[in-house]
Write an enzyme that holds these catalytic residues in place. Structure first.
Site, short mmCIF file in Angstrom:
data_model
loop_
_atom_site.label_atom_id
_atom_site.label_comp_id
_atom_site.label_asym_id
_atom_site.label_seq_id
_atom_site.Cartn_x
_atom_site.Cartn_y
_atom_site.Cartn_z
N LYS A 118 0.88 -1.17 0.00
CA LYS A 118 0.00 0.00 0.00
C LYS A 118 0.91 1.22 0.00
CE LYS A 118 -3.81 2.22 2.45
NZ LYS A 118 -3.24 3.40 3.09
N GLY A 179 -8.58 9.56 9.25
CA GLY A 179 -9.02 9.59 10.63
C GLY A 179 -10.09 10.60 10.96
N ALA A 205 -9.62 6.03 3.76
CA ALA A 205 -9.51 7.22 4.61
C ALA A 205 -10.82 7.99 4.70
CB ALA A 205 -8.40 8.15 4.15
N GLY A 206 -11.16 8.35 5.93
CA GLY A 206 -12.33 9.20 6.18
C GLY A 206 -13.62 8.46 6.45
N ASN A 227 -9.95 2.03 9.48
CA ASN A 227 -9.07 1.85 10.63
C ASN A 227 -9.60 2.60 11.85
OD1 ASN A 227 -5.49 2.32 11.31
ND2 ASN A 227 -7.05 1.32 12.47
N THR A 228 -9.50 3.93 11.81
CA THR A 228 -9.88 4.73 12.98
C THR A 228 -11.32 4.48 13.41
OG1 THR A 228 -8.33 6.44 12.27
CG2 THR A 228 -9.98 7.07 13.90
#
EC number: 2.8.1.10
Length: 277
Positions: A118, A179, A205-206, A227-228
């Protein structure tokens, strides 16, 4: 007396996600940062049903590979495909070096034919926005060295096509800053990228909620990386499971084909044959 109802036995046909020469039945990918502890991370990964897990090479380096506290040594890798990432790299040259290091780490834990990376080139420490030119330069070189490259990019349709033409196995446009949990702030551009792409488009992301993951899948994204949203949830394993359901629902809806939005109301009950008395 409380009645219980069984869920429908209907099983939708979910096509596999193809990246490079590998196929995956899960379209949800998970990151490994920000969890409270190793046990919570492992439970979340299992609950998510994910088959691709991304690990920052720098974090893997800074931990002792033999340590039981290291996530790399704490999972059953026969069920999960490891995707090293170049998080923390600010230049193309640095990302290239870390990508090679990541490939060596995967070999050391038994992934002899794993060339996935990645690719992240992020010189911006405040907003963590990726460097498009640096990403393209690094991708071109890594592809020439037989890497399966999954580049993290802004939602830029031109750059996405250039990376595809350079041989990248996917493109991974951000929905919103890393995040942030803001969801798909670049929806129109992501739709253009999906429309033009001949490789899977993974929204990265986001993503903050399962509904946002479902939205990405409904417009035709090949997958979602979270993830977050999972790691920082009050109940991380529960959120991981919810993300799995969101991705499944979104993909099934995309395959089903949604109705076109209209300006006027349409009656859902037939009006033919009604008595006019």
């Amino acid at each position: 007396m409380t009645e219980t109802f069984e869920m429908s036995p209907y099983q939708p046909v979910i096509d596999p996600l193809v990246i490079g020469e590998r196929q995956f039945t899960s379209r949800l990918m998970l990151g490994t940062g920000k969890y409270k502890n190793l046990d919570e991370a492992k439970k979340s990964i299992t609950a998510s049903g994910c088959q691709i897990l991304t690990v920052a090479v720098r974090r893997a380096q800074n931990s002792t590979i033999q340590s039981m506290g290291n996530l790399i040594t704490g999972l059953d890798w026969s069920k999960i495909w490891l995707m090293p990432n170049t998080a923390g790299c600010q230049t193309a040259q640095e990302a290239i070096r870390v990508a090679f290091l990541g490939r060596e780490i995967t070999k050391n834990i038994g992934f002899e034919n794993n060339n996935f990376t990645k690719l992240e080139v992020i010189p911006d420490p405040k907003y963590l926005l990726p460097d498009g030119l640096g990403t393209l330069l690094a991708a071109e070189y890594l592809v020439s060295k037989n890497f399966t490259v999954l580049p993290y990019i802004n939602a830029d349709p031109i750059l996405a096509k250039q990376l595809e033409n350079a041989g990248c196995a996917t493109v991974m446009p951000l929905g919103s800053p890393i995040g942030s949990g803001q969801g798909l702030k670049n929806l129109s551009n992501i739709q253009i990228i999906i429309e033009n792409a001949n490789v899977p488009v993974i929204v990265d992301a986001g993503i903050g909620t399962p509904s946002q993951a479902a939205q990405a899948m409904e417009i035709g994204a090949g997958g979602v990386l979270a993830n977050t949203a999972v790691a920082k949830a009050q109940n991380a394993p529960q959120m991981a499971y919810a993300m799995q359901l969101g991705v499944l629902a979104g993909r099934a809806a995309f395959q089903a084909g949604k109705i076109d939005a209209g300006k006027l109301a349409q009656p859902s009950s037939p009006i033919v044959g009604l008595s006019k008395k």
